[in-house]
Design an enzyme around this catalytic site. Structure first.
Site, PDB file in Angstrom:
ATOM      1  N   LYS A 114      -4.153  12.341 -17.014  1.00  0.00           N
ATOM      2  CA  LYS A 114      -3.784  13.275 -18.085  1.00  0.00           C
ATOM      3  C   LYS A 114      -4.773  13.186 -19.251  1.00  0.00           C
ATOM      4  CE  LYS A 114       0.558  13.852 -18.864  1.00  0.00           C
ATOM      5  NZ  LYS A 114       1.939  13.617 -19.253  1.00  0.00           N
TER       6      LYS A 114
ATOM      7  N   ARG B 107       3.157  10.381 -24.326  1.00  0.00           N
ATOM      8  CA  ARG B 107       3.353  10.542 -22.874  1.00  0.00           C
ATOM      9  C   ARG B 107       2.528   9.522 -22.105  1.00  0.00           C
ATOM     10  NH1 ARG B 107       4.565  16.475 -22.154  1.00  0.00           N
ATOM     11  NH2 ARG B 107       4.197  17.340 -24.207  1.00  0.00           N
TER      12      ARG B 107
ATOM     13  N   GLY C  88       7.392  12.422 -13.308  1.00  0.00           N
ATOM     14  CA  GLY C  88       8.764  12.053 -13.673  1.00  0.00           C
ATOM     15  C   GLY C  88       9.076  10.574 -13.578  1.00  0.00           C
TER      16      GLY C  88
ATOM     17  N   MET D 166       7.588   7.940 -15.177  1.00  0.00           N
ATOM     18  CA  MET D 166       7.496   7.151 -16.411  1.00  0.00           C
ATOM     19  C   MET D 166       8.046   7.970 -17.580  1.00  0.00           C
ATOM     20  SD  MET D 166       3.988   5.093 -15.925  1.00  0.00           S
ATOM     21  CE  MET D 166       3.053   6.460 -15.348  1.00  0.00           C
TER      22      MET D 166
ATOM     23  N   ARG E 274      -3.643  19.089 -14.095  1.00  0.00           N
ATOM     24  CA  ARG E 274      -3.975  18.075 -13.079  1.00  0.00           C
ATOM     25  C   ARG E 274      -4.111  18.791 -11.741  1.00  0.00           C
ATOM     26  NH1 ARG E 274       2.052  15.594 -13.632  1.00  0.00           N
ATOM     27  NH2 ARG E 274       3.133  17.258 -12.580  1.00  0.00           N
TER      28      ARG E 274
ATOM     29  N   HIS F 137      12.286  18.319 -10.692  1.00  0.00           N
ATOM     30  CA  HIS F 137      11.926  17.020 -10.117  1.00  0.00           C
ATOM     31  C   HIS F 137      12.148  17.011  -8.613  1.00  0.00           C
ATOM     32  CE1 HIS F 137      13.109  12.937  -8.822  1.00  0.00           C
ATOM     33  NE2 HIS F 137      12.003  12.631  -9.454  1.00  0.00           N
TER      34      HIS F 137
ATOM     35  N   GLU G 135      -7.099 -10.165  19.798  1.00  0.00           N
ATOM     36  CA  GLU G 135      -5.747 -10.037  19.245  1.00  0.00           C
ATOM     37  C   GLU G 135      -5.079 -11.373  18.976  1.00  0.00           C
ATOM     38  OE1 GLU G 135      -3.142  -7.819  21.847  1.00  0.00           O
ATOM     39  OE2 GLU G 135      -4.054  -8.656  23.636  1.00  0.00           O
TER      40      GLU G 135
ATOM     41  N   SER H  30     -11.837  -4.657  21.444  1.00  0.00           N
ATOM     42  CA  SER H  30     -10.917  -3.750  20.773  1.00  0.00           C
ATOM     43  C   SER H  30      -9.904  -4.624  20.045  1.00  0.00           C
ATOM     44  CB  SER H  30     -10.229  -2.844  21.791  1.00  0.00           C
ATOM     45  OG  SER H  30      -9.317  -2.018  21.120  1.00  0.00           O
TER      46      SER H  30
ATOM     47  N   ASP I  84      -0.838  -7.680  17.677  1.00  0.00           N
ATOM     48  CA  ASP I  84      -0.728  -9.109  17.967  1.00  0.00           C
ATOM     49  C   ASP I  84      -1.535  -9.937  16.989  1.00  0.00           C
ATOM     50  OD1 ASP I  84       1.022  -9.781  20.155  1.00  0.00           O
ATOM     51  OD2 ASP I  84      -0.205  -8.428  21.347  1.00  0.00           O
TER      52      ASP I  84
ATOM     53  N   CYS J 216      -7.112  -0.810  18.570  1.00  0.00           N
ATOM     54  CA  CYS J 216      -6.075  -0.064  19.282  1.00  0.00           C
ATOM     55  C   CYS J 216      -4.672  -0.469  18.850  1.00  0.00           C
ATOM     56  CB  CYS J 216      -6.243  -0.181  20.786  1.00  0.00           C
ATOM     57  SG  CYS J 216      -6.124  -1.873  21.374  1.00  0.00           S
TER      58      CYS J 216
ATOM     59  N   TYR K 129     -14.941   2.984  16.636  1.00  0.00           N
ATOM     60  CA  TYR K 129     -13.868   3.969  16.749  1.00  0.00           C
ATOM     61  C   TYR K 129     -12.513   3.371  16.381  1.00  0.00           C
ATOM     62  CZ  TYR K 129     -12.542   1.711  21.134  1.00  0.00           C
ATOM     63  OH  TYR K 129     -12.115   0.799  22.058  1.00  0.00           O
TER      64      TYR K 129
HETATM   65  C1  PEP Z   1      -2.019  -4.998  19.904  1.00  0.00           C
HETATM   66  O1  PEP Z   1      -1.575  -6.125  20.031  1.00  0.00           O
HETATM   67  O2  PEP Z   1      -2.484  -4.567  18.849  1.00  0.00           O
HETATM   68  C2  PEP Z   1      -2.001  -4.080  21.043  1.00  0.00           C
HETATM   69  C3  PEP Z   1      -2.547  -2.886  20.965  1.00  0.00           C
HETATM   70  O3  PEP Z   1      -1.320  -4.475  22.135  1.00  0.00           O
HETATM   71  P1  PEP Z   1       0.265  -4.382  22.287  1.00  0.00           P
HETATM   72  O4  PEP Z   1       0.795  -3.634  21.148  1.00  0.00           O
HETATM   73  O5  PEP Z   1       0.495  -3.712  23.583  1.00  0.00           O
HETATM   74  O6  PEP Z   1       0.628  -5.825  22.300  1.00  0.00           O
HETATM   75 MG    MG Z   2      -1.281  -6.900  22.033  1.00  0.00          MG
END
Ligand code: PEP
Ligand code: MG
Length: 934
Positions: A56, A125, A134, A136, A377, A499, A804, A823, A828, A890, A910
């Site tokens: 602001k 303000r 809303g 604060m 804003r 609000h 993991e 990966s 885990d 993953c 990735y």
């Molecule tokens: C993980 O542990 O991040 C994973 C992808 O394997 P899972 O969730 O199958 O244990």
């Molecule tokens: Mg796992």
């Protein structure tokens, strides 16, 4: 004087000095500067100084700079707030600097603070770096007391206005600074109660019918209420009022609703809030005055229309609080008293978009026909509006493409996939006469669920997995918890900028506001409309795109985007939403460096993910394939086998199923890579534990029930997550890995033979020792060789591992000698790094989040300081051995925006996430590259 204010103004000089030095050091502006002034003659800040001046404050300075009519004022920096929050005291010299800057305002306005003859009134303000609507506190009309009010009445010739301003000020100050508030959720505000009492006594229903004399009586009663509740007098000294108000606004940074809001939107506590003190202008001096809020475009749909509301003879909070229902801003053009103001506002609208490069949400006041800008804003918007506005404004060259990506909330994109009413069920509800009323469409989408009236109930049912619709007469920030828990929000009062509407849109909640025909009775727990009465717990459905409210449940159906991308029931060219979405996705792709893959176990999921933009599979959990149809029998036979021959026999039955699965996946991928993980969960997850099922299985397999029971008992583990799972299974039973490898390569050979490229990447789970991986990789290579010889197909493949468990990350340099890719299995890795069971953490983690022990749920958003360190170590050590090692993630974090940014920063190639999160990950990856470079 309020406790905090007194503490704030006292403060020991020593402590204040120490802290103010710290504030100076932390300052991002000129050394030691605690206050930035904005006015026609002098303007210290500008729009780039958000971190120091708050959103602001920075924008007030910027508007002043570009010549928009902004009342003069000053901003106390966020550094001061951070300092104050830590010490609960004002830094040394702040009170003097405040006084000096008030003098500057006096000079610009020609008015005097505390002078009854020509009184200057101020607004105070909050203003954090990111807006927190809303959450604060705000105080208006500051400077009024029993004397200046008389002067103001004389000067304006409008006693009613003066006394009304004073009573509003006492009400706000009493609430915010002196803590005169309601005690229970369903109680009325104490000041409202006093006002209602007086109106009742006078036989009046509208606030506007209160005369000057009535207001004087009301002021007396308000002051008595304050005395009764706090034992203190309402302060008469304007400077004391100002110091108290500034301290209270700083305090409001740590109030419960602000904290909840910051948790939800991941705003760091350390940012603090700036405080803006500004000369008051009045929209409530008479019928040539007005106040309003407007968006330069429609924040619900993104349409390029001037969108907003105004109220004649009113003050700003009347519009936002939804107490009176305002008129659409477009009507101003036809309002003879305001037609020229409307023209001016149209110009302001264009200037704002051009200079700020985004849709603006601004507040204005018209005082005796003169327009003033009170704030601007970037407008919060629905995901639908976001994609349309990004598309339109980038094409109109009003918005920079980089800003279109950076300004998005990637998580909100999932709103575009939110359900709409099933068309048939919706039509049927209309025909059956279940439409109760139509309110204002305030947050698009369809919601159907149990009717509740309190935030508590919404939370209670919501956390039990029930769909609820929260109905309130009007919502206040205290309802935030309930709004988070509800599918939909319904209010009987308030406009589209109330609000309820603002917060709902931002959270992507379905919302119908201001359904004025509805009567909600909290004490009876009923909602009545059109001769029908619904009780708490009854089904209700609302359409936030049209404003309709229906009694009973209505099935919800897929969104347009889903119909185009997933079910194919709509053509891309027939869906504008799809086109805007595609535009934004393409833009994000242009910037991002991270690849986006998906966690998918079936060809169907693979196709969905590809439609959302996935570039391959980052994780196929093969165990999911064993649960389908009668495969589980062969799986169980394998597990219960007494010797290796019997096990091989059972595995031979599983082989064709697995091969078929992989074939389907390779075909769906059309040449994209597929990371296929070998069996991971402990074997007892596949066998029956109750006697009846064990009996059935025994009969099927032709063995005794006791033999089944014995084997099941033998598989019992005290700590299965840390037990016989992951690569430990493949090491104990190499024939399982052999079968899985054979299924992958035979499927690959078959699909490749049909001219479709295949890129299998075999992934071994839960590796902590290089030798574990070596053991499994040897099997994979041996089977690959055999299958290639048998089929005559040369197959290009990779073998890698999940990182993991901490030992895997710490010894990544050794593991990378064998692994061609890593990966990160952050599910885990989080579990093992934190020593916190991912399946049992729900009992204590919410409390941890609430208490601020963890900033966010570490199973949803990567704990960058802990787990993140292990990931960095994994990356660095892996690259030491194999500089070109392929790196991905993953775990579930792969689709969470903050985690995606972290993955970009540590140099992963990735991220992989569930199909529906793919658009979110694409956008977050684009943001990451723009923020941190490719
Ligand atoms: C993980 O542990 O991040 C994973 C992808 O394997 P899972 O969730 O199958 O244990
Ligand atoms: Mg796992």
């Amino acid at each position: 004087m309020a406790k905090t204010a007194r503490k704030a103004s006292k403060g020991t000089a020593k402590a204040a000095k120490k802290k103010s030095t710290k504030a100076v050091k932390a300052s991002k502006g000129k050394a030691g500067k605690m206050i930035y002034f904005f006015g026609a003659k002098k303007c210290d800040g500008d729009g780039t100084m958000r971190a120091l001046l708050g959103g602001k404050g920075a924008n007030l300075a910027q508007m002043t700079k570009i010549g928009l009519p902004v009342p003069p004022g000053f901003t106390i920096t966020t550094d001061v707030s951070v300092d104050y929050t830590a010490t609960r005291k004002f830094p040394e010299g702040l009170a003097d600097q405040i006084a000096a800057n008030v003098k500057l305002i006096e000079k610009e306005t020609g008015k005097k603070f505390g002078d009854p003859a020509n009184t200057l009134l101020l607004s105070v303000r909050s203003g954090a770096r990111d807006s927190m609507p809303g959450m604060m506190d705000t105080i208006l009309n500051l400077g009024l007391n029993n004397e200046t009010v008389v002067g103001l009445a004389e000067a304006t010739g409008n006693g009613r206005f003066a006394y009304d301003s004073y009573r509003r000020f006492i009400q706000m100050y009493g609430d915010v600074v002196m803590g005169v508030q309601k005690v229970h959720e369903n109680e009325h505000e104490p000041f409202e109660e006093v006002m209602d009492g007086l109106k009742h006594q006078l036989g009046i229903t509208e606030d506007l019918d209160l005369t000057e004399e009535h207001l004087r009586e009301l002021i007396k009663r308000y002051q008595q209420l304050i005395k009764q509740r706090t034992g203190k007098e309402f302060p008469q000294d304007p400077m004391e009022q100002l110091i108290g108000a500034v301290a209270a606004v700083f305090d409001s940074w740590m109030n419960e609703r602000a904290i909840i809001y910051r948790r939800k939107y991941k705003i760091p506590d350390e940012w603090g809030t700036a405080v803006n003190v500004q000369a008051m202008v009045f929209g409530n001096m008479g019928d040539d005055c007005a106040t309003g809020v407007a968006f330069t475009r429609d924040p619900a749909t993104g349409e390029d229309v001037f969108y907003g509301e105004y109220l004649i003879n009113a003050q700003g909070e009347d519009v936002v609080a939804g107490v009176r229902t305002p008129k659409p801003v477009a009507e101003m053009a036809h309002d003879p008293g305001f037609a020229s103001t409307y023209k001016e506002l149209e110009k302001v609208r264009a200037t704002l978009e051009k200079k700020f490069g985004d849709v603006q949400d601004f507040e204005f006041t018209v005082e005796k026909k003169k327009l003033y800008m009170l704030q601007t804003r970037n407008g919060k918007r629905t995901a639908l509006a976001y994609v349309k506005i990004a598309h339109d404004m980038v094409k109109q060259k009003l918005m920079k493409p980089e800003h279109a990506i950076l300004s998005a909330d990637p998580d909100a994109l999932s709103q575009l996939l939110a359900p709409i009413f099933d068309r048939k069920a919706y039509a049927a509800a209309g025909k059956e006469g279940r439409l109760l009323t139509t309110g204002l469409p305030a947050g698009p989408g369809a919601a159907s669920g149990k009717l509740v009236f309190t935030a508590d109930k919404a939370e209670q049912l919501g956390s039990a997995g029930e769909s609820v619709v929260l109905a309130r007469i009007e919502t206040s920030p205290e309802d935030l918890r309930g709004m988070i828990a509800a599918e939909g929000i319904l209010t009987s009062r308030g406009g589209v900028s109330s609000h309820a509407a603002l917060v709902a849109r931002q959270m992507g909640k379905v919302c119908v506001a201001g359904a004025g025909e509805i009567v909600i009775d909290y004490s009876k727990g009923t909602l009545s409309c059109a001769g029908k009465t619904l009780k708490e717990g009854d089904a209700i459905s609302i359409n936030g795109s049209t404003g309709e409210v229906f009694a009973g449940a209505i099935d919800t159906a897929d969104s347009e985007l889903k119909q185009v991308l997933v079910s194919g029931t709509m053509k891309p060219e027939d869906s504008e939403v799809y086109q805007y979405f595609a535009f934004v996705m393409k833009l994000a792709d242009k910037y991002r460096r991270l690849g986006i893959r998906t966690n998918a176990d079936t060809p169907e999921q693979v196709r969905q993910a590809i439609a959302f933009g996935a570039e391959g599979i980052g994780l196929t959990r093969t165990e999911h394939m064993f649960f389908e149809g009668d495969r589980i029998d062969a799986m169980r036979e394998m597990i219960l086998a007494e010797n290796i021959e019997a096990r091989r026999e059972a595995l031979a039955k599983l082989l064709p199923f697995q091969r078929e699965d992989f074939e389907g996946i390779f075909r769906a991928l059309e040449g994209r890579p597929a990371t296929i993980r070998f069996l991971d969960p402990p074997l007892h997850e596949f066998v029956p534990h109750d006697t009846t099922a064990q009996k059935e299985l025994a009969a099927k397999l032709g063995i005794s029930t006791s033999a089944v029971a014995k084997r099941v008992a033998a598989l019992h583990e005290f700590n299965p997550m840390l037990g016989h799972r992951g690569c430990r299974l493949g090491i104990s039973y190499p024939e399982i890995s052999e079968m899985q490898a054979r299924a992958v390569f035979e499927a690959a050979a078959k699909v490749q033979k049909d001219g479709i490229k295949v890129r299998p990447e075999i992934m071994i789970p839960l590796v902590g020792f290089k030798k574990e991986l070596d053991n499994q990789v040897e099997i994979v290579h041996a089977v690959a060789k055999q299958v290639q010889q048998e089929t005559g197909q040369k197959i290009k493949y990779l073998v890698g591992t999940m990182i993991e468990i901490p030992r895997g990350a710490l010894t990544a340099n050794e593991i990378a000698e064998t692994a061609e890719f890593f990966s990160f299995g952050t599910n885990d890795l989080t579990q093992t790094c934190l020593g916190m069971s991912r399946d049992d953490s729900a009992t204590f983690l919410p409390m941890y989040t609430e208490m601020g022990i963890v900033k966010a749920n570490p199973f949803a958003s990567i704990d960058t300081t802990g787990v993140g360190q292990l990931m960095k170590i994994g990356v660095e050590r892996g690259q030491e051995t194999r500089p070109d090692i392929k790196l991905g993630i993953c775990g579930e974090h792969g689709g969470e925006p903050h985690s995606v940014v972290f993955c970009h920063e540590i140099g992963l190639d990735y991220v992989s996430c569930s199909p529906y999160r793919v658009p979110v990950a694409r956008l977050a990856a684009g943001q990451a590259a723009l923020k941190h470079g490719k």
